[in-house]
Write an enzyme that holds these catalytic residues in place. Structure first.
Site, PDB file in Angstrom:
ATOM      1  N   ASP A 226       0.820  -1.203   0.000  1.00 43.83           N
ATOM      2  CA  ASP A 226       0.000   0.000   0.000  1.00 43.83           C
ATOM      3  C   ASP A 226       0.860   1.262   0.000  1.00 43.83           C
ATOM      4  O   ASP A 226       1.959   1.282   0.560  1.00 43.83           O
ATOM      5  CB  ASP A 226      -0.894  -0.012   1.245  1.00 43.83           C
ATOM      6  CG  ASP A 226      -1.793   1.194   1.329  1.00 43.83           C
ATOM      7  OD1 ASP A 226      -2.656   1.350   0.440  1.00 43.83           O
ATOM      8  OD2 ASP A 226      -1.649   1.986   2.283  1.00 43.83           O
ATOM      9  N   GLU A 250       1.537  -0.085  -5.048  1.00 44.98           N
ATOM     10  CA  GLU A 250       0.510   0.873  -5.450  1.00 44.98           C
ATOM     11  C   GLU A 250       1.180   2.203  -5.774  1.00 44.98           C
ATOM     12  O   GLU A 250       1.537   2.960  -4.874  1.00 44.98           O
ATOM     13  CB  GLU A 250      -0.507   1.055  -4.324  1.00 44.98           C
ATOM     14  CG  GLU A 250      -1.600   2.055  -4.673  1.00 44.98           C
ATOM     15  CD  GLU A 250      -2.409   2.502  -3.466  1.00 44.98           C
ATOM     16  OE1 GLU A 250      -3.576   2.881  -3.643  1.00 44.98           O
ATOM     17  OE2 GLU A 250      -1.848   2.496  -2.335  1.00 44.98           O
TER      18      GLU A 250
END
Length: 514
Positions: A226, A250
């Site tokens: 993330d 990400e």
């Protein structure tokens, strides 16, 4: 004695290696062959019947035992891996943005989220997957912790970073400033995310050791990372090496060159440059979206170290549901085909196969159990079919070469895109189930078979002629390879397609009389 010493040395080295890399884990090349089903643990499956109103932004009761109970639903659709929400303990309580049911507001890296189950439940999930020959990808948050009160942050409540010195000083993010992106805090005045100081030697060593032990303990096969761009690039190689498994980050940007730069630091990334325009192509009025999609695909294939290691997705918890943008079934079939048949590791967000709706958070995050896990639904069955084709292609004698081949995308008109990947040509349209047809001619040296319908398409004078009815997708494969690899063995249409009127090289003729 000499041989005994050598054997002892070998066993010692092997023991060390096994301690670093889990024997069940896949390297990046193994992940290239997987098809991933992404889910929010809290919203996928529960062990008891409960209601769930996504607008409450509260825990709904989904858990790891529930996932185990519904693995047949996922595997029978043809998926070979799952990506689950972050598993670590999050902050408790209701905030302006609800509870931390999504898992992105950490409090304790060394404890699992009790809402999802126990440590043993998570290990049981990994074991259940591995027994099926499937794999576990876990969402991982190390950029920040969570704080519901921005004016009175209790650093002592966090584990292991329980001192203010373990964090960057609070500051607002300026999107145009790279250093600000890396060191300032995500969030608002209502909920903020204290940014971990990943330049601090103690923090670095702790995170590297943590992820190594975390992967080992819970038998994790791959990581989804993330907020990748909110940590300096040079942090990630050591982190992923310590994990010993495939890392997919990400990096949310639509600019291909800047996006692809990040693949120098981790194995793969979520393919945002393609997703951003491909999702727009679901809306037929956006006539140039497929052209933009073909351009984005080719730019990513050109700039990235290896576009076949990227994660290709169209739906996510941060994006609108496609069925909310357009409920035309053939448009949604084309979107799924693009998702599963172009470059990279396909990622399908839970409920996409059930045509769930919701244009934004939190409406795009409903509980899947409201659907009854319908395995007779049209898009569930279609997804199963395309997944079967993809897996069969990977398992052919040329499968390794095919899966590593980069797609070349060609837009033909405003509503048709061809994806060339080795011997496979996939047709994607977005004009929908209207009573119209497109007729295409293109150069070809041999007959092809549409693997979706098992229809033979003849070649005359080195020209392949085919008709696209009502916006249906096509997956074309050479007839000789179809026979060799056993596709369509019981379904081959010997009569082939009905000849039509064809004009021009790679031109489309549109007829209103179908």
């Amino acid at each position: 004695m000499k041989h005994i010493k050598i054997l002892k040395t070998i066993f010692k080295v092997l023991s060390l290696l096994i301690g670093v890399i889990p024997i069940h884990a896949l390297d990046k090349h193994g992940w290239r062959k997987q098809i991933v089903y992404s889910l929010l643990t809290d919203r996928f499956a529960t062990t008891e019947s409960v209601g769930c109103d996504p607008e409450d932004r509260s825990y709904c009761g989904g858990n790891w035992k529930g996932i185990i109970n519904k693995l047949d639903y996922i595997q029978d659709m043809g998926f070979t891996a799952i990506w689950i929400s972050p598993v670590i303990k999050n902050i408790e309580g209701k905030t302006k943005y609800g509870e931390a049911y999504h898992g992105y507001w950490p409090q304790d890296l060394f404890s699992v989220n009790p809402h999802f189950g126990t440590e043993q439940d998570l290990i049981d999930l990994a074991d259940a997957l591995h027994e099926r020959g499937m794999y576990l990808m876990v969402d991982t948050v190390v950029n920040h912790m969570g704080a519901p009160d921005t004016k009175n942050i209790d650093f002592g409540s966090y584990n292991p970073f329980n001192k203010e010195e373990h964090y960057h000083p609070m500051c607002p993010i300026i999107q145009s400033d790279p250093l600000s992106l890396e060191q300032c805090w995500i969030g608002t005045e209502d909920v903020t995310l204290p940014d971990v100081d990943t330049e601090n030697p103690f923090v670095i060593e702790t995170l590297y050791n943590y992820i190594h032990d975390h992967v080992q303990k819970f038998k994790i096969d791959g990581l989804r990372v993330d907020a990748t761009k909110h940590v300096r690039q040079t942090f990630w190689p050591g982190f992923c090496e310590s994990a010993g498994v495939y890392c997919q980050g990400e990096e949310w940007t639509g600019e291909a060159a800047a996006f692809c730069e990040w693949q120098e630091y981790m194995d793969g990334l979520h393919n945002f440059p393609v997703q951003g325009v491909a999702a727009e192509a679901v809306v037929p009025v956006n006539d140039r979206a497929l052209r933009k999609t073909s351009i984005a695909m080719n730019l990513v294939a050109h700039h990235c170290v290896d576009s076949t290691l990227l994660g290709l997705f169209l739906e996510s918890q941060d994006a609108p549901r496609l069925a909310a943008l357009n409920n035309d079934f053939n448009v949604l079939k084309n979107a799924m085909t693009l998702n599963l048949m172009s470059d990279g590791i396909p990622i399908v967000f839970y409920g996409q196969e059930q045509m769930l709706k919701g244009t934004h958070d939190p409406l795009n995050r409903p509980a899947l159990w409201i659907t009854g896990y319908d395995t007779e639904g049209p898009l569930y069955k279609y997804t199963t079919k395309v997944n079967g084709i993809r897996r069969a292609l990977i398992n052919t004698e040329d499968g390794e070469e095919w899966i590593r081949t980069r797609t070349h995308a060609v837009a033909v008109g405003d509503n048709l895109m061809l994806m060339y990947k080795g011997p496979v040509i996939t047709f994607i349209t977005n004009y929908g189930s209207v009573n119209k047809e497109y007729i295409l001619k293109m150069p070809a040296s041999e007959p092809m078979v549409d693997l979706l319908t098992c229809t033979l398409i003849e070649v005359e004078n080195d020209i392949l002629k085919t008709t696209i009815h009502r916006g249906e997708p096509k997956i074309l494969y050479p007839y000789r390879l179809t026979m060799r690899d056993g596709f369509c063995a019981d379904e081959m249409s010997l009569q082939g397609e009905i000849p039509g009127v064809f004009m021009g090289h790679n031109e489309i003729v549109r007829s209103d009389n179908t």
